[in-house]
Design a protein around this motif. Structure first.
Motif, PDB file in Angstrom:
ATOM      1  N   VAL A   1       0.904  -1.410   0.154  1.00 44.71           N
ATOM      2  CA  VAL A   1       0.065   0.017  -0.112  1.00 44.71           C
ATOM      3  C   VAL A   1       0.708   1.265   0.003  1.00 44.71           C
ATOM      4  CG1 VAL A   1      -1.931  -1.017   0.939  1.00 44.71           C
ATOM      5  CG2 VAL A   1      -0.169  -0.154   2.614  1.00 44.71           C
ATOM      6  N   LEU A   2       0.527   2.354  -0.832  1.00 48.84           N
ATOM      7  CA  LEU A   2       1.095   3.463  -0.802  1.00 48.84           C
ATOM      8  C   LEU A   2       0.331   4.520   0.139  1.00 48.84           C
ATOM      9  CD1 LEU A   2       2.418   1.767  -2.962  1.00 48.84           C
ATOM     10  CD2 LEU A   2       2.515   3.651  -4.397  1.00 48.84           C
TER      11      LEU A   2
ATOM     12  N   HIS B   1      -2.327   0.464   6.830  1.00 49.18           N
ATOM     13  CA  HIS B   1      -1.893  -0.677   7.559  1.00 49.18           C
ATOM     14  C   HIS B   1      -3.075  -1.610   7.793  1.00 49.18           C
ATOM     15  CE1 HIS B   1       1.797   1.589   8.743  1.00 49.18           C
ATOM     16  NE2 HIS B   1       2.155   0.430   9.043  1.00 49.18           N
ATOM     17  N   ASP B   2      -4.348  -0.990   8.117  1.00 49.72           N
ATOM     18  CA  ASP B   2      -5.400  -2.018   8.164  1.00 49.72           C
ATOM     19  C   ASP B   2      -5.716  -2.746   6.986  1.00 49.72           C
ATOM     20  OD1 ASP B   2      -5.589  -1.288  10.841  1.00 49.72           O
ATOM     21  OD2 ASP B   2      -7.333   0.219  10.468  1.00 49.72           O
ATOM     22  N   ILE B   3      -5.751  -1.700   5.971  1.00 54.64           N
ATOM     23  CA  ILE B   3      -6.096  -2.498   4.599  1.00 54.64           C
ATOM     24  C   ILE B   3      -4.988  -3.703   4.216  1.00 54.64           C
ATOM     25  CG2 ILE B   3      -6.132  -2.156   1.975  1.00 54.64           C
ATOM     26  CD1 ILE B   3      -8.791  -1.401   3.259  1.00 54.64           C
ATOM     27  N   LEU B   4      -3.871  -3.304   4.114  1.00 57.54           N
ATOM     28  CA  LEU B   4      -2.831  -4.416   3.757  1.00 57.54           C
ATOM     29  C   LEU B   4      -3.055  -5.732   5.084  1.00 57.54           C
ATOM     30  CD1 LEU B   4      -0.603  -5.046   1.942  1.00 57.54           C
ATOM     31  CD2 LEU B   4       1.042  -3.829   3.641  1.00 57.54           C
TER      32      LEU B   4
ATOM     33  N   LEU C   1      -3.560   3.817  -1.474  1.00 53.36           N
ATOM     34  CA  LEU C   1      -3.281   3.378  -2.729  1.00 53.36           C
ATOM     35  C   LEU C   1      -2.886   1.636  -2.619  1.00 53.36           C
ATOM     36  CD1 LEU C   1      -1.842   4.747  -5.878  1.00 53.36           C
ATOM     37  CD2 LEU C   1      -1.605   2.330  -5.321  1.00 53.36           C
ATOM     38  N   ILE C   2      -3.471   0.703  -2.712  1.00 56.91           N
ATOM     39  CA  ILE C   2      -3.319  -0.555  -2.764  1.00 56.91           C
ATOM     40  C   ILE C   2      -2.872  -1.250  -4.065  1.00 56.91           C
ATOM     41  CG2 ILE C   2      -5.544  -1.422  -3.013  1.00 56.91           C
ATOM     42  CD1 ILE C   2      -4.608  -3.928  -1.060  1.00 56.91           C
ATOM     43  N   GLU C   3      -1.633  -1.811  -4.060  1.00 60.35           N
ATOM     44  CA  GLU C   3      -0.776  -2.491  -5.437  1.00 60.35           C
ATOM     45  C   GLU C   3      -1.506  -3.945  -5.084  1.00 60.35           C
ATOM     46  OE1 GLU C   3       0.294  -1.231  -7.982  1.00 60.35           O
ATOM     47  OE2 GLU C   3       1.117   0.621  -7.460  1.00 60.35           O
TER      48      GLU C   3
END
Length: 246
Positions: free
Chosen positions: A150-151, A172-175, A207-209
């Protein structure tokens, strides 16, 4: 008892029954997701059918400029473009969030658009979104590299002071939930202060890769229904985790 008296008693009983029914309300079913009604989630499926090589400021008042929107990467195995993958996942994410009771704002729902990164952020700001999630996929000249990252902006970023801390937590939570759901390699949180869409955003964002389209195995996996469902589950769980703990 005469027949007339019997009829009078029946009418009185009927009237009492109607009166009781009017004062005892029927309990309505309640939605288990009603607590999400005030949350508006923005989904920005990265890129579009054609890139735009025009330039725009990377942040409000900045003299530094970048391309309005690049063309993105392409799957080495599937030959699918990044803009196609991100919209596939974005639409699935929209549907699941709506079923969970959230309102959703989609930056784009078709490929043939021309919306710059600055414009995407501004659209989200104006929509009054609670959270802004940007969907992308990676590409690199190394077919063995894989995983998700994530960015987000660093504490030193002059453009994101109002949302940097919350965006860091959201990232952090998303990743963490994404890698838990998908089993993808955790490539960590990357701090970038040159991302136009991040710098113009006034909304908590990340932003999630999603993975590497330059890795044949990961490229193929990201286009399967089963894995896309896992991707969406991870992102939704990350959103829930952030909103619960904020």
């Amino acid at each position: 008892m005469t027949e007339g008296m019997l009829n009078i008693i029946k009418k009185v009983i009927s009237m009492l029954t109607i009166s009781v029914a009017t004062i005892i309300p029927v309990k309505a079913e309640t939605s288990s997701v009603s607590g999400n009604n005030n949350e508006l989630i923005c989904i920005d499926s990265g890129h579009q059918l054609k890139g735009n090589s025009g330039l725009e400021e990377i942040g409000p008042g900045s003299s530094k400029k970048k391309l309005k929107v690049s063309s993105g990467t392409r799957g080495v195995a599937t030959k699918k473009y990044e803009y196609q993958l991100t919209l596939e996942v974005g639409l699935k994410l929209r549907d699941v969030l709506q079923k969970e009771g959230y309102h959703v704002f989609m930056v784009r729902e078709t490929h043939d658009v021309d919306i710059s990164n600055k414009e995407r952020a501004i659209k989200t700001n104006n929509a009054g979104c609670s959270l802004y999630i940007r969907l992308h996929a990676d590409g690199i000249n190394n077919s063995s590299t894989q995983g998700a990252s994530v960015l987000t902006s660093s504490p030193a970023n002059p453009y994101t002071k109002g949302v940097q801390k919350s965006s860091d937590k959201f990232s952090h939570d998303i990743l963490s939930e994404y890698v838990k759901a998908t089993g993808a390699k955790n490539r960590g949180v990357v701090y970038r202060d040159d991302l136009t869409g991040t710098n113009w955003s006034k909304v908590t964002n990340t932003l999630i890769e999603l993975g590497f389209m330059s890795n044949p195995a990961e490229d193929k996996k990201m286009s399967t229904l089963e894995y896309q469902n896992k991707m969406v589950t991870g992102i939704v769980n990350g959103i829930k985790k952030y909103l619960k703990e904020k």
